[in-house]
Scaffold this active site. Structure first.
Site, mmCIF file in Angstrom:
data_model
loop_
_atom_site.group_PDB
_atom_site.id
_atom_site.type_symbol
_atom_site.label_atom_id
_atom_site.label_comp_id
_atom_site.label_asym_id
_atom_site.label_seq_id
_atom_site.Cartn_x
_atom_site.Cartn_y
_atom_site.Cartn_z
ATOM 1 N N LEU A 19 38.823 29.576 28.405
ATOM 2 C CA LEU A 19 39.904 29.995 29.297
ATOM 3 C C LEU A 19 39.362 30.450 30.643
ATOM 4 C CD1 LEU A 19 43.030 32.100 28.582
ATOM 5 C CD2 LEU A 19 41.384 32.993 30.240
ATOM 6 N N LEU A 20 40.000 29.991 31.702
ATOM 7 C CA LEU A 20 39.710 30.423 33.072
ATOM 8 C C LEU A 20 40.898 31.222 33.587
ATOM 9 C CD1 LEU A 20 38.466 28.278 36.069
ATOM 10 C CD2 LEU A 20 40.743 29.309 36.159
ATOM 11 N N ASN A 21 40.599 32.315 34.338
ATOM 12 C CA ASN A 21 41.685 32.909 35.126
ATOM 13 C C ASN A 21 41.201 33.256 36.529
ATOM 14 O OD1 ASN A 21 40.690 35.009 33.080
ATOM 15 N ND2 ASN A 21 41.886 36.372 34.366
ATOM 16 N N ASP A 22 41.302 34.480 36.993
ATOM 17 C CA ASP A 22 41.178 34.808 38.419
ATOM 18 C C ASP A 22 39.920 34.265 39.100
ATOM 19 O OD1 ASP A 22 43.113 36.402 37.313
ATOM 20 O OD2 ASP A 22 42.333 38.290 38.053
ATOM 21 N N TYR A 81 35.635 42.175 34.220
ATOM 22 C CA TYR A 81 36.911 41.840 34.846
ATOM 23 C C TYR A 81 36.735 41.567 36.342
ATOM 24 C CZ TYR A 81 39.614 42.865 30.609
ATOM 25 O OH TYR A 81 40.144 42.832 29.350
ATOM 26 N N SER A 82 37.832 41.259 37.011
ATOM 27 C CA SER A 82 37.790 40.668 38.355
ATOM 28 C C SER A 82 37.222 41.583 39.429
ATOM 29 C CB SER A 82 39.188 40.229 38.765
ATOM 30 O OG SER A 82 39.615 39.147 37.985
ATOM 31 N N ARG A 140 41.398 48.389 38.700
ATOM 32 C CA ARG A 140 40.531 47.216 38.589
ATOM 33 C C ARG A 140 40.573 46.341 39.848
ATOM 34 N NH1 ARG A 140 44.386 46.560 34.440
ATOM 35 N NH2 ARG A 140 46.080 45.106 34.917
#
Length: 459
Positions: A19-22, A81-82, A140
């Site tokens: 899975l890819l996100n930001d 996280y991002s 975050r």
């Protein structure tokens, strides 16, 4: 598992699997563009987050690198996280949020940094400051920049203890000692329950605060997606406060699938990537690519410019490098025109020299674009892959429609209107990889169509 031709994206950044996100840590370092992204290499759920990494010399051809950051320390053991990236003293700094789930089940977050001399291997330097008082663990997505006086600034998305969204601003002289300056924007805390992925864009005439508020109620044709991304125009003060009005918030992308954008500045250009796509869990579990072991993608890079208080997102000139050989097709618009895309990786440009009535365009029997001449509005339709029902997004243009530039893939579409006045980004899924028809019911409108075949560019 292999990615099928029915769904695989060949010139967008996707995960090799998982899975890819930001988009994260965008930077130009050692003569290469670096794009990092949230990545779960172990599955297609929102767990096990690390930072995937690709590099390019031209923003078009991408090479995969090894994982840049992964959980390893007490302060990030449950997820990287991002966050953002900067270049300073010939080193690449990455700022990120470390996610922690304690043995008693309590969740914590830490704003952290890591440094690299080669742009590939990073040394973590741990948390930068204590968790702010009055805020939940939802703090975050740190983004850092330097002002003209040499001060460093860090903004971070946050949620107050009363469950309202906010952004905090920190100041530093040396990138290691940070002092909180309070809320980035003065507001009444009635604008969503969490602000994610804050960013600041600097232009000659004004500054722009970009962020992704969660929990905005739908308003007419606005805020129809599960979460929103948008901006307000204003001015950064010397104290670190942003002087702007939340009532002027504008959505960045009017399509179905755009979230968590991040920008970086290279020379005089501001370049932005977004994530396709944030969606509710039921819809995400139904995305067909999960059966192939992967899910989601980044948008194409866009140059962002501020004109008359509006952010325009323009396809980068470098994207012309995607074009294979000569123009595949060029012709005049007819009353009813039908074309065959050269492949499921294509660019379609429609230029109107005389626009006097409505029109309809249908792409691959999957995406429909309707233009209403009286309203000067565009409506983009697709079929929801979970419910099987038709759904739409609609935008009214400020300027008369003159051009549509459409980047088509087997399961994504990005529509740039009037050189980026409005943008619609979306995913769509059809099983027939050979379906390449484009139909334009143009009426008496006059114009020209150009078409290019595009190449595979992500290794």
């Amino acid at each position: 598992m292999n990615k099928s031709d029915a769904y695989n994206l060949k010139y967008h950044i996707t995960p090799p699997y998982g899975l890819l996100n930001d988009p994260n840590g965008l930077a130009y370092f050692n003569h290469q563009y670096h794009v990092f992204y949230q990545w779960n290499p172990k599955g297609t759920e929102h767990k096990n987050k690390c930072w995937g990494h690709v590099v390019s010399s031209d923003l078009v051809h991408w090479q995969r690198k090894s994982v840049a950051l992964e959980p390893s320390e007490w302060y990030d053991k449950d997820g990287i996280y991002s966050g953002g990236g900067i270049v300073h003293n010939e080193k690449l700094y990455l700022f990120y949020t470390g996610n922690v789930i304690r043995d008693d089940g309590v969740k914590e977050s830490y704003q952290c940094a890591a440094i690299s001399e080669d742009g590939e291997y990073f040394q973590k330097i741990g948390p930068l400051f204590e968790h702010p008082k009055g805020y939940t663990r939802h703090v975050r997505d740190p983004k850092v920049w330097r002002d003209q006086h040499g001060n460093w600034w860090l903004i971070v998305g946050a949620q107050r203890e009363d469950l309202t969204g906010d952004t905090l601003i920190y100041k530093s002289k040396n990138l290691s000692e940070w002092e909180c300056q309070g809320s980035f924007v003065d507001h009444d805390h009635q604008f969503g329950y969490m602000w994610e992925c804050p960013d600041v864009l600097h232009f000659a005439e004004n500054d722009v605060f970009v962020f992704s508020p969660q929990g905005l109620p739908e308003r007419g044709e606005y805020y129809k997606n599960p979460n929103q991304s948008g901006y307000i125009v204003g001015k950064l003060s010397n104290t670190g406060k942003f002087n702007g009005n939340l009532s002027d918030f504008k959505e960045l992308d009017r399509g179905f699938d755009f979230y968590a954008p991040q920008s970086f500045k290279v020379n005089d250009r501001t370049i932005m990537f977004g994530w396709m796509s944030a969606m509710n869990e039921e819809a995400e579990r139904a995305v067909p690519t999960i059966q192939e072991g992967w899910i989601h993608a980044l948008t194409l890079p866009r140059e962002v410019v501020l004109m008359n208080g509006v952010l325009y997102q323009k396809p980068l000139p470098e994207l012309q490098l995607l074009r294979l050989d000569d123009m595949h097709y060029k012709g005049e618009i007819q009353n009813n025109s039908e074309w065959l895309l050269p492949s499921t990786q294509a660019e379609l440009i429609v230029h109107f020299s005389l626009l006097t009535e409505n029109f309809k365009m249908i792409i691959r029997d999957a995406v429909q674009i309707d233009y209403d001449w009286e309203q000067n509005s565009l409506t983009v339709w697709r079929t929801n892959w979970l419910t099987g029902e038709r759904e739409y997004r609609k935008a009214t243009l400020n300027n008369k429609l003159a051009e549509m530039q459409i980047f088509i893939e087997s399961s994504s579409l990005e529509l740039f209107v009037n050189e980026g006045e409005e943008v619609f980004s979306l995913r769509y899924f059809i099983e027939d990889a050979d379906q390449r028809n484009v139909l334009l019911e143009a009426g008496d409108n006059v114009g020209e169509v150009r078409m290019y075949q595009l190449q595979e560019c992500v290794g």
